[in-house]
Design a protein around this motif. Structure first.
Motif, PDB file in Angstrom:
ATOM      1  N   GLY A 250       0.823  -1.211   0.000  1.00 50.03           N
ATOM      2  CA  GLY A 250       0.000   0.000   0.000  1.00 50.03           C
ATOM      3  C   GLY A 250       0.851   1.251   0.000  1.00 50.03           C
ATOM      4  N   PRO A 251       0.200   2.413  -0.075  1.00 52.54           N
ATOM      5  CA  PRO A 251       0.910   3.679  -0.198  1.00 52.54           C
ATOM      6  C   PRO A 251       1.892   3.929   0.958  1.00 52.54           C
ATOM      7  N   VAL A 252       2.991   4.561   0.601  1.00 51.93           N
ATOM      8  CA  VAL A 252       4.057   4.810   1.575  1.00 51.93           C
ATOM      9  C   VAL A 252       4.401   6.292   1.563  1.00 51.93           C
ATOM     10  N   ALA A 253       4.832   6.812   2.710  1.00 50.51           N
ATOM     11  CA  ALA A 253       5.292   8.206   2.776  1.00 50.51           C
ATOM     12  C   ALA A 253       6.321   8.329   3.890  1.00 50.51           C
ATOM     13  N   ALA A 254       7.176   9.335   3.776  1.00 50.73           N
ATOM     14  CA  ALA A 254       8.193   9.578   4.803  1.00 50.73           C
ATOM     15  C   ALA A 254       8.107  11.027   5.280  1.00 50.73           C
ATOM     16  N   LEU A 255       8.340  11.206   6.592  1.00 51.51           N
ATOM     17  CA  LEU A 255       8.345  12.531   7.217  1.00 51.51           C
ATOM     18  C   LEU A 255       9.666  12.689   7.949  1.00 51.51           C
ATOM     19  N   THR A 291       0.779  24.551   5.613  1.00 52.10           N
ATOM     20  CA  THR A 291      -0.021  23.779   6.577  1.00 52.10           C
ATOM     21  C   THR A 291       0.141  22.274   6.335  1.00 52.10           C
ATOM     22  N   ALA A 292      -0.311  21.505   7.306  1.00 56.61           N
ATOM     23  CA  ALA A 292      -0.299  20.039   7.170  1.00 56.61           C
ATOM     24  C   ALA A 292      -1.155  19.614   5.978  1.00 56.61           C
ATOM     25  N   GLU A 293      -2.238  20.327   5.726  1.00 52.77           N
ATOM     26  CA  GLU A 293      -3.098  19.991   4.581  1.00 52.77           C
ATOM     27  C   GLU A 293      -2.304  20.133   3.279  1.00 52.77           C
ATOM     28  N   ASP A 294      -1.499  21.210   3.178  1.00 55.12           N
ATOM     29  CA  ASP A 294      -0.675  21.409   1.963  1.00 55.12           C
ATOM     30  C   ASP A 294       0.261  20.214   1.785  1.00 55.12           C
ATOM     31  N   ALA A 295       0.952  19.845   2.863  1.00 54.04           N
ATOM     32  CA  ALA A 295       1.968  18.790   2.772  1.00 54.04           C
ATOM     33  C   ALA A 295       1.323  17.444   2.443  1.00 54.04           C
ATOM     34  N   ALA A 296       0.211  17.142   3.116  1.00 57.30           N
ATOM     35  CA  ALA A 296      -0.435  15.837   2.894  1.00 57.30           C
ATOM     36  C   ALA A 296      -1.041  15.764   1.497  1.00 57.30           C
ATOM     37  N   THR A 297      -1.638  16.852   1.042  1.00 53.97           N
ATOM     38  CA  THR A 297      -2.222  16.856  -0.313  1.00 53.97           C
ATOM     39  C   THR A 297      -1.127  16.600  -1.343  1.00 53.97           C
ATOM     40  N   LEU A 343      -3.356  13.032   8.400  1.00 58.43           N
ATOM     41  CA  LEU A 343      -3.986  13.183   7.083  1.00 58.43           C
ATOM     42  C   LEU A 343      -3.486  12.112   6.118  1.00 58.43           C
ATOM     43  N   LEU A 344      -2.208  11.775   6.208  1.00 60.61           N
ATOM     44  CA  LEU A 344      -1.658  10.749   5.315  1.00 60.61           C
ATOM     45  C   LEU A 344      -2.325   9.400   5.579  1.00 60.61           C
ATOM     46  N   VAL A 345      -2.443   9.039   6.842  1.00 59.55           N
ATOM     47  CA  VAL A 345      -3.038   7.738   7.170  1.00 59.55           C
ATOM     48  C   VAL A 345      -4.526   7.751   6.803  1.00 59.55           C
ATOM     49  N   ALA A 346      -5.190   8.866   7.073  1.00 62.81           N
ATOM     50  CA  ALA A 346      -6.603   8.969   6.674  1.00 62.81           C
ATOM     51  C   ALA A 346      -6.728   8.881   5.158  1.00 62.81           C
ATOM     52  N   GLY A 347      -5.688   9.328   4.441  1.00 67.64           N
ATOM     53  CA  GLY A 347      -5.707   9.299   2.984  1.00 67.64           C
ATOM     54  C   GLY A 347      -5.253   7.969   2.406  1.00 67.64           C
ATOM     55  N   GLY A 388      -1.378  -2.071  14.778  1.00 70.46           N
ATOM     56  CA  GLY A 388      -2.726  -2.482  14.381  1.00 70.46           C
ATOM     57  C   GLY A 388      -2.736  -3.220  13.054  1.00 70.46           C
ATOM     58  N   GLU A 389      -3.936  -3.293  12.465  1.00 71.69           N
ATOM     59  CA  GLU A 389      -4.160  -4.152  11.296  1.00 71.69           C
ATOM     60  C   GLU A 389      -3.557  -3.632  10.002  1.00 71.69           C
ATOM     61  N   ARG A 390      -3.560  -2.277   9.835  1.00 73.50           N
ATOM     62  CA  ARG A 390      -3.296  -1.753   8.492  1.00 73.50           C
ATOM     63  C   ARG A 390      -2.070  -0.854   8.393  1.00 73.50           C
ATOM     64  N   LEU A 391      -1.364  -0.625   9.490  1.00 75.10           N
ATOM     65  CA  LEU A 391      -0.287   0.370   9.438  1.00 75.10           C
ATOM     66  C   LEU A 391       1.020  -0.210   9.954  1.00 75.10           C
ATOM     67  N   VAL A 392       2.078  -0.030   9.139  1.00 82.37           N
ATOM     68  CA  VAL A 392       3.417  -0.380   9.616  1.00 82.37           C
ATOM     69  C   VAL A 392       4.270   0.887   9.595  1.00 82.37           C
ATOM     70  N   LEU A 393       5.269   0.900  10.462  1.00 82.37           N
ATOM     71  CA  LEU A 393       6.021   2.129  10.688  1.00 82.37           C
ATOM     72  C   LEU A 393       7.507   1.859  10.810  1.00 82.37           C
TER      73      LEU A 393
END
Ligand code: ADP
Ligand SMILES: O=C(O)[C@@H](O)C(=O)COP(=O)(O)O
Length: 417
Positions: A250-255, A291-297, A343-347, A388-393
């Motif tokens: 699934g989708p991946v992102a780094a911060l 904003t966080a919205e800018d970065a996540a979008t 926002l990333l995880v929600a997305g 949890g079920e859907r997220l690895v870190l």
């Protein structure tokens, strides 16, 4: 639960989890002190706090709360885990937290050993080295929150505690665990109960691990945990099952909010490889222009592995801190990364990589992840983790990891075993 651990940040706690799992203990990392009992299968529990850079009195309060819970789980020994570069200031928090834990546990001799030879951190003659440099010449002297300007750990710890600080020299460690313990006892009897222990090889940490087998409190980096599982194993107390690991596609992102030298090299490598990267100007976050919205979008629209980073060089960090104050900058950037992660995880992001201890703490708290299962090692000191079920870190300590860490972590988080 046999070994109860209190970590002063989240990346450092996962580093410790990595060591304990590799040495064969069933380990779980908790975000803050849980309000419920641990699963009975857990042999080592790590309460990860975000207490490295908060006021000392608050760090003490949180650490004692964690201690109470760990004791309620039946722990026989407590380990206070801090950074292998001894990240702290003259006001704390390593000294005050250790004093409080020692008082609560009746520990009248306590070793302090942040050595982690696998990542180049060694202690000799009471001085901490990072590879071939003294700590104060390693880049850590520019750390945004805990600038480490003195490599003599005896002197640095001495600023943080009313207890006298002694030394357990390498020469005693090399004579074996009995000699090391005898030296520790001698220091305590001479009125120096807090003892900086030299260690330059994993072998030294194993010796020290045996020496402290019967002490109620140990303090150090993840390296000091190397020998502890064996103490329990020789008593027949460990379950022999190997933990399983399940990766996540699934989708991946780094911060990245880490400004440490290694992270900046990893960011530069990622940018040079042509992978998507968005640099965040701290000033723009503080002014509300970014904003966080800018970065996540932005991130959610990228192919591959997008990286959002505020990692900056010491001069840039100094300028923004001079204008706004270090605490305000850290608080605002923490909030920015926490909101971006949400926002990333929600997305739909299912693999999330975070660089920086404070930053990772903010992200894990922001995502309200209460329990992290430790998986396989990505690079020394950095495990894959499942929430949890859907997220690895992956929570990467600022100074850990190879230059291609971000890409490597993305692959590792997906791979199953
Ligand atoms: N561009 C920047 N300017 C000033 N401070 C920054 C910047 N980017 C990140 N920071 C702050 O620097 C600190 C880095 O600490 P941390 O996340 O623990 O990284 P590390 O693991 O490298 O120590 C955080 O408090 C973060 O908010
Ligand atoms: O011991 C270490 O070096 C790490 O486990 C650690 O604590 C690093 O902290 P950050 O550099 O703040 O991520």
């Amino acid at each position: 639960m046999l070994l109860g651990c209190i970590g002063d940040d989240f990346t450092g706690s996962s580093d410790l989890g990595n060591t304990l799992v590799k040495a064969g203990m069933r380990t779980v990392q908790y975000s803050g002190t849980p309000t419920h009992p641990a699963d009975p299968s857990v042999e080592a529990g790590i309460v990860a706090l975000k207490s490295r850079s908060i006021p000392a009195s608050e760090a003490v309060r949180q650490s004692l709360q964690a201690l109470d819970w760990l004791r309620d789980q039946g722990c026989r020994q407590i380990l206070f885990k801090y950074c292998s570069t001894f990240d702290s200031t003259p006001a704390g928090n390593i000294g005050p937290v250790s004093e409080a834990l020692a008082d609560a546990l009746g520990a009248d001799r306590v070793i302090f050993c942040p050595a982690f030879p696998g990542t180049g951190r060694t202690i000799y003659q009471g001085h901490l080295f990072v590879a071939d440099r003294l700590l104060s010449d390693s880049g850590m002297e520019h750390h945004p929150l805990t600038p480490m300007t003195d490599p003599d750990l005896r002197r640095w710890l001495g600023l943080q505690t009313v207890r006298a600080v002694g030394h357990l020299p390498a020469a005693a460690v090399w004579q074996g665990s009995d000699a090391a313990l005898a030296r520790l006892e001698a220091e305590a009897e001479a009125g120096r109960p807090f003892v900086i222990a030299d260690a330059i090889r994993d072998q030294d940490l194993l010796t020290l691990g045996r020496a402290v087998a019967n002490l109620p409190l140990i303090t150090g980096g993840s390296g000091i945990a190397l020998g502890l599982p064996d103490n329990f194993r020789t008593q027949g107390l460990l379950n022999l099952a190997t933990p399983s690991w399940r990766g996540e596609a699934g989708p991946v992102a780094a911060l990245s909010g880490s400004c440490s030298r290694a992270t900046r090299a990893q960011v530069a490598h990622h940018v040079a490889s042509g992978a998507p990267a968005l640099e965040i100007d701290a000033e723009a976050v503080l002014a509300g222009r970014t904003t966080a919205e800018d970065a996540a979008t932005w991130a959610l629209a990228q192919p591959g592995l997008p990286l959002v980073y505020s990692s900056a060089d010491p001069e840039a960090v100094r300028q923004v801190q001079d204008r706004h104050g270090a605490t305000e900058v850290a608080t605002r950037l923490d909030a920015f990364f926490a909101a971006t992660a949400r926002l990333l995880v929600a997305g739909g992001v299912t693999r999330l990589i975070t660089a920086g201890g404070e930053t990772s703490g903010a992200v894990v708290e922001g995502l309200e992840l209460s329990t992290l299962e430790i998986g396989p090692e990505i690079d020394p000191g950095v495990p894959a983790m499942r929430a949890g079920e859907r997220l690895v870190l992956a929570l990467k300590s600022g100074n850990f990891g190879a230059e291609n860490f971000f890409a490597k972590a993305a692959v590792m988080l997906e791979a199953g075993t």
